[in-house]
Design an enzyme around this catalytic site. Sequence first.
Site, PDB file in Angstrom:
ATOM      1  N   ARG A 145      -2.215 -13.344  10.458  1.00  0.00           N
ATOM      2  CA  ARG A 145      -3.509 -12.585  10.494  1.00  0.00           C
ATOM      3  C   ARG A 145      -4.584 -13.919  10.603  1.00  0.00           C
ATOM      4  O   ARG A 145      -5.698 -14.066  11.284  1.00  0.00           O
ATOM      5  CB  ARG A 145      -4.065 -11.998   9.205  1.00  0.00           C
ATOM      6  CG  ARG A 145      -3.556 -10.571   9.395  1.00  0.00           C
ATOM      7  CD  ARG A 145      -3.943  -9.649   8.156  1.00  0.00           C
ATOM      8  NE  ARG A 145      -2.777  -8.916   7.856  1.00  0.00           N
ATOM      9  CZ  ARG A 145      -3.048  -7.630   7.019  1.00  0.00           C
ATOM     10  NH1 ARG A 145      -4.203  -7.497   6.282  1.00  0.00           N
ATOM     11  NH2 ARG A 145      -2.344  -6.881   6.913  1.00  0.00           N
TER      12      ARG A 145
ATOM     13  N   GLU B  94       2.319   1.919  -2.100  1.00  0.00           N
ATOM     14  CA  GLU B  94       1.120   2.074  -3.102  1.00  0.00           C
ATOM     15  C   GLU B  94       1.386   2.901  -4.263  1.00  0.00           C
ATOM     16  O   GLU B  94       2.066   3.903  -4.269  1.00  0.00           O
ATOM     17  CB  GLU B  94       0.015   2.825  -2.451  1.00  0.00           C
ATOM     18  CG  GLU B  94      -0.828   2.054  -1.659  1.00  0.00           C
ATOM     19  CD  GLU B  94      -1.804   2.912  -0.934  1.00  0.00           C
ATOM     20  OE1 GLU B  94      -3.110   3.011  -1.601  1.00  0.00           O
ATOM     21  OE2 GLU B  94      -1.769   3.381   0.203  1.00  0.00           O
TER      22      GLU B  94
END
Length: 505
Positions: free
Chosen positions: A50, A119
């Site tokens: 990124r 998650e």
Amino acid sequence: MAICEDRVIAHVDLDAFYAQVEMVRLGVDEEAPLCVQQWEGVIAVNYPARKRGVTRFDKAGEVKKKCPECILVHVEVLSEEQEQPKAKVSLARYREASARIFKLILREIERVERASIDEAYLDLTDMVKKRRGIRDNDENLSRASDSIILGEGLDPSRKDDLSLIIGSEITSDLRRMIREELGYTCSAGVAHNKTLAKLASAMNKPNCQTLVPNSCVQGLMEKLPFRKIRQLGGKLGGELEALGVETAAQVQCYNLEELSRRFGQKDAHFVFDIVRGIDRSEVVPRSKPKSMLAAKSLSGEQDWDGVNRWLRMLASELHDRMLFDEEVNVREARNLVISFKSGSVPRTTSKTLPMPRGQSNRLERMLKEMQSLLRNTPSFSFPIDFLGLTATNFEDKPADNESINKFLKPSAPGSHQAPIEKVQASKNENPGIKKWLLGPKAPPDPEKQAEELSQETADFLLAKKLQRDDDIEASRQYSTGKSGRAQLKKPRRGTIDSFLQKAPD
DNA sequence: ACGGGTTAGACC
DNA sequence: TGGTCTAAC
């Protein structure tokens, strides 16, 4: 306006999860840019990549241009005949990594909700209560040293802030264990409810955690684009946006009646609360998936021949996953849902079948049932651009007497040990696809199977068995009522709590 | 800048 | 219940 919430909730989110799984699996340098590729697309980008400008929306080719040194790892691919265009991806690697992570989390924390493959929501309220010690304010404050704190800071003499501090300490310990024992970094948010915790976990990524004291909530809402709030990212948020507002605080200007006129009563209440940072939804303890889907988008299959090959492939993958699930979770799917999209119709339709029961020949039986159903479904017409199979409505299997009996009656010498369907099961229907659990249908004892399976798979099975035991234990605890007796579990809960001895209360 | 494969939950 | 729709990762 006291928000009157004394819960402590954490949201834990693995950083670029699929990418991390591949890095750990392949032993890639932490600083190396890496992407996970699916066909020509990219579905996960690690943080080093990124930094170099790579995004999830790049194609594999663009990644290489932006960042020639970027490692591209393709998702696992299943196919029947090697090198044939009939292939589908498998997420098995990530499901396994996820299972290991949840196993660890469940070892340390009782109230865990699996929100997705990477998650979790944790309700730390009870643990926090047990961890209060006698310390001065400075000392207490230092327990949140690992967190970024939103707003004007914390007041450790306030009950709500102190509970948050202790929650952040627990969360930090947990994250360190995930890092040290499994190699994965994650981010977390610690707050008084799920929505704020989730919001916070995304604020400082990667590998960091964020604390949300009550005192910062209104200030947070002033700046917050409400579309970032869970459940407001889609259509409902879009309708809100049409009112000409952007931040959560702006939405606060509408009273309940006004909201009720535009949305239903239910959505109105939800919106009214959520833009004030109020969310009473509970952490629902659950770590097992409720359904399993194997699906594939197609470029217009024209005939039964093509469709049947895809069906076989999808059913085969689903069937493998079902077998695995039966072993580790001791339950069976009751329903089989077939979804499809015909070229002419813009959306998918679905049909439900009773799942063929019993182990032997099930894959073939599934295929027969599906084919006859589809042949009698007028809306199923060529070309077909999507096929999906879902196993749902899981039901726990009755207690396994075979292994229990081994204890009860010390193995009667001549008793039949070898099941007959062994022969049936091993001349297997799906040779090309993973065959982990296929072959000799050993008794569901992971320890036994360890001899035949790869070390990794054996570890995993064992891990899942332990997790199962945990779930049984956890649900048993719940059924005894949430007060009083819940202390039964204390023994193994050492690892986090021993870090700091808790106050004798 | 919306694409493929997944999951969960609400609604009728 | 079955089927569709929404939302999220």
